[in-house]
Scaffold this motif. Structure first.
Motif, mmCIF file in Angstrom:
data_model
loop_
_atom_site.group_PDB
_atom_site.id
_atom_site.type_symbol
_atom_site.label_atom_id
_atom_site.label_comp_id
_atom_site.label_asym_id
_atom_site.label_seq_id
_atom_site.Cartn_x
_atom_site.Cartn_y
_atom_site.Cartn_z
ATOM 1 N N GLY A 10 0.818 -1.212 0.000
ATOM 2 C CA GLY A 10 0.000 0.000 0.000
ATOM 3 C C GLY A 10 0.846 1.253 0.000
ATOM 4 O O GLY A 10 0.524 2.243 -0.665
ATOM 5 N N LEU A 11 1.968 1.213 0.740
ATOM 6 C CA LEU A 11 2.863 2.371 0.797
ATOM 7 C C LEU A 11 3.564 2.577 -0.539
ATOM 8 O O LEU A 11 3.721 3.703 -1.009
ATOM 9 N N ARG A 12 4.004 1.471 -1.162
ATOM 10 C CA ARG A 12 4.652 1.575 -2.477
ATOM 11 C C ARG A 12 3.715 2.200 -3.498
ATOM 12 O O ARG A 12 4.118 3.061 -4.281
ATOM 13 N N GLU A 13 2.466 1.737 -3.485
ATOM 14 C CA GLU A 13 1.488 2.266 -4.442
ATOM 15 C C GLU A 13 1.220 3.741 -4.178
ATOM 16 O O GLU A 13 1.088 4.546 -5.107
ATOM 17 N N SER A 14 1.166 4.105 -2.888
ATOM 18 C CA SER A 14 0.951 5.502 -2.531
ATOM 19 C C SER A 14 2.105 6.379 -2.997
ATOM 20 O O SER A 14 1.900 7.480 -3.535
ATOM 21 N N LYS A 15 3.348 5.893 -2.832
ATOM 22 C CA LYS A 15 4.515 6.646 -3.287
ATOM 23 C C LYS A 15 4.529 6.787 -4.812
ATOM 24 O O LYS A 15 4.876 7.848 -5.348
ATOM 25 N N LYS A 16 4.134 5.728 -5.511
ATOM 26 C CA LYS A 16 4.062 5.789 -6.969
ATOM 27 C C LYS A 16 3.044 6.831 -7.416
ATOM 28 O O LYS A 16 3.283 7.597 -8.357
ATOM 29 N N GLN A 17 1.904 6.859 -6.740
ATOM 30 C CA GLN A 17 0.867 7.816 -7.093
ATOM 31 C C GLN A 17 1.327 9.246 -6.810
ATOM 32 O O GLN A 17 1.048 10.167 -7.584
ATOM 33 N N GLU A 18 2.048 9.427 -5.703
ATOM 34 C CA GLU A 18 2.584 10.755 -5.378
ATOM 35 C C GLU A 18 3.573 11.213 -6.449
ATOM 36 O O GLU A 18 3.556 12.381 -6.859
ATOM 37 N N THR A 19 4.438 10.299 -6.870
ATOM 38 C CA THR A 19 5.415 10.644 -7.912
ATOM 39 C C THR A 19 4.719 10.978 -9.216
ATOM 40 O O THR A 19 5.060 11.957 -9.896
ATOM 41 N N ARG A 20 3.737 10.167 -9.568
ATOM 42 C CA ARG A 20 2.975 10.412 -10.797
ATOM 43 C C ARG A 20 2.304 11.788 -10.755
ATOM 44 O O ARG A 20 2.345 12.538 -11.733
ATOM 45 N N GLN A 21 1.692 12.116 -9.617
ATOM 46 C CA GLN A 21 1.015 13.403 -9.485
ATOM 47 C C GLN A 21 2.012 14.552 -9.528
ATOM 48 O O GLN A 21 1.744 15.600 -10.127
ATOM 49 N N LEU A 22 3.174 14.367 -8.904
ATOM 50 C CA LEU A 22 4.223 15.385 -8.917
ATOM 51 C C LEU A 22 4.658 15.697 -10.345
ATOM 52 O O LEU A 22 4.751 16.865 -10.747
ATOM 53 N N ILE A 23 4.913 14.643 -11.114
ATOM 54 C CA ILE A 23 5.326 14.820 -12.514
ATOM 55 C C ILE A 23 4.237 15.532 -13.304
ATOM 56 O O ILE A 23 4.497 16.484 -14.056
ATOM 57 N N SER A 24 2.998 15.068 -13.133
ATOM 58 C CA SER A 24 1.871 15.652 -13.862
ATOM 59 C C SER A 24 1.702 17.131 -13.533
ATOM 60 O O SER A 24 1.475 17.960 -14.427
ATOM 61 N N ASP A 25 1.809 17.476 -12.251
ATOM 62 C CA ASP A 25 1.630 18.873 -11.833
ATOM 63 C C ASP A 25 2.700 19.777 -12.448
ATOM 64 O O ASP A 25 2.398 20.875 -12.944
ATOM 65 N N HIS A 26 3.951 19.331 -12.407
ATOM 66 C CA HIS A 26 5.027 20.147 -12.988
ATOM 67 C C HIS A 26 4.873 20.250 -14.501
ATOM 68 O O HIS A 26 5.111 21.319 -15.085
#
Length: 214
Positions: A10-26
């Motif tokens: 669950g933590l790995r998936e959460s970190k992946k989603q955070e990274t994905r959102q970070l990239i998308s936002d920038h």
């Protein structure tokens, strides 16, 4: 010696989603500031402070960075048909789902905001990609209608129904996009689109009011 433990799934998936959102936002910020065509993957990676390869691992195509909700978009009409209530026709389910998305001012329905809408309008690549996403959405809808009627996606009735229903949604999406570019706030756009949608869906009632009931 203590052994390092791997993060929980669950933590790995959460970190992946955070990274994905970070990239998308920038990426979105840069696309809006300097244009989609002019922005490079390297610039996005630098802004997000990650490797260029990490960006392409999450988003294989540059267009994917702009349309990061494309899976939700292309499946939306098929999902609405699959979720129709007992005795509800495909047309009725799609009408109900669209009006709900307008009330919620859902970005998937086209409520993207003026900066994002202008970014798309100014980019030939994104404009072409959006047309392709509309086509994919209609194809997914055809498969859902085929499942609902016990036929195949290449059946002429299925293709015609999907074409009619897909066109109404395409026209309404473009209407929302145009009103956004004209500077109208989302509340006013929603107030305009709701009656427009009713008139558009009413045009299909004679042909599809009893088509593909649950």
């Amino acid at each position: 010696m203590a052994h390092e433990t791997s993060p929980a799934p669950g933590l790995r998936e959460s970190k992946k989603q955070e990274t994905r959102q970070l990239i998308s936002d920038h990426a979105t910020r840069l696309f809006i500031a300097q244009g989609f065509e002019q922005t490079t993957i390297a610039e996005i990676a630098t802004a997000a402070r990650i490797a260029k390869k990490t960006v392409t691992n999450y988003f294989p195509r540059k267009e994917d960075l702009a349309f990061d909700h494309q899976e939700a978009f292309t499946s939306a009409l098929a999902d609405a048909v699959a979720a129709r209530g007992p005795g509800e026709s495909a047309l009725s389910a799609l009408r109900r789902a669209f009006l709900a998305s307008v009330a919620a001012q859902d970005p998937v329905a086209g409520f993207s905001g003026p900066e994002f809408a202008r970014m798309i309008a100014d980019s030939p690549t994104l404009t072409s990609c959006l047309r392709g996403l509309h086509d994919q959405r209609e194809q997914h809808l055809a498969r859902a209608l085929a499942d609902a009627t016990g036929t195949t996606a290449d059946d002429i009735t299925v293709q015609t129904a999907a074409g009619l229903l897909g066109t109404v949604h395409r026209v309404l999406f473009q209407r929302i996009h145009g009103l956004t570019l004209a500077g109208l706030p989302n509340d006013r756009i929603a107030d305009t689109i709701a009656p427009d949608a009713t008139r558009a869906f009413d045009l299909l009632e004679p042909a599809l009011s009893n088509y593909a009931p649950a």
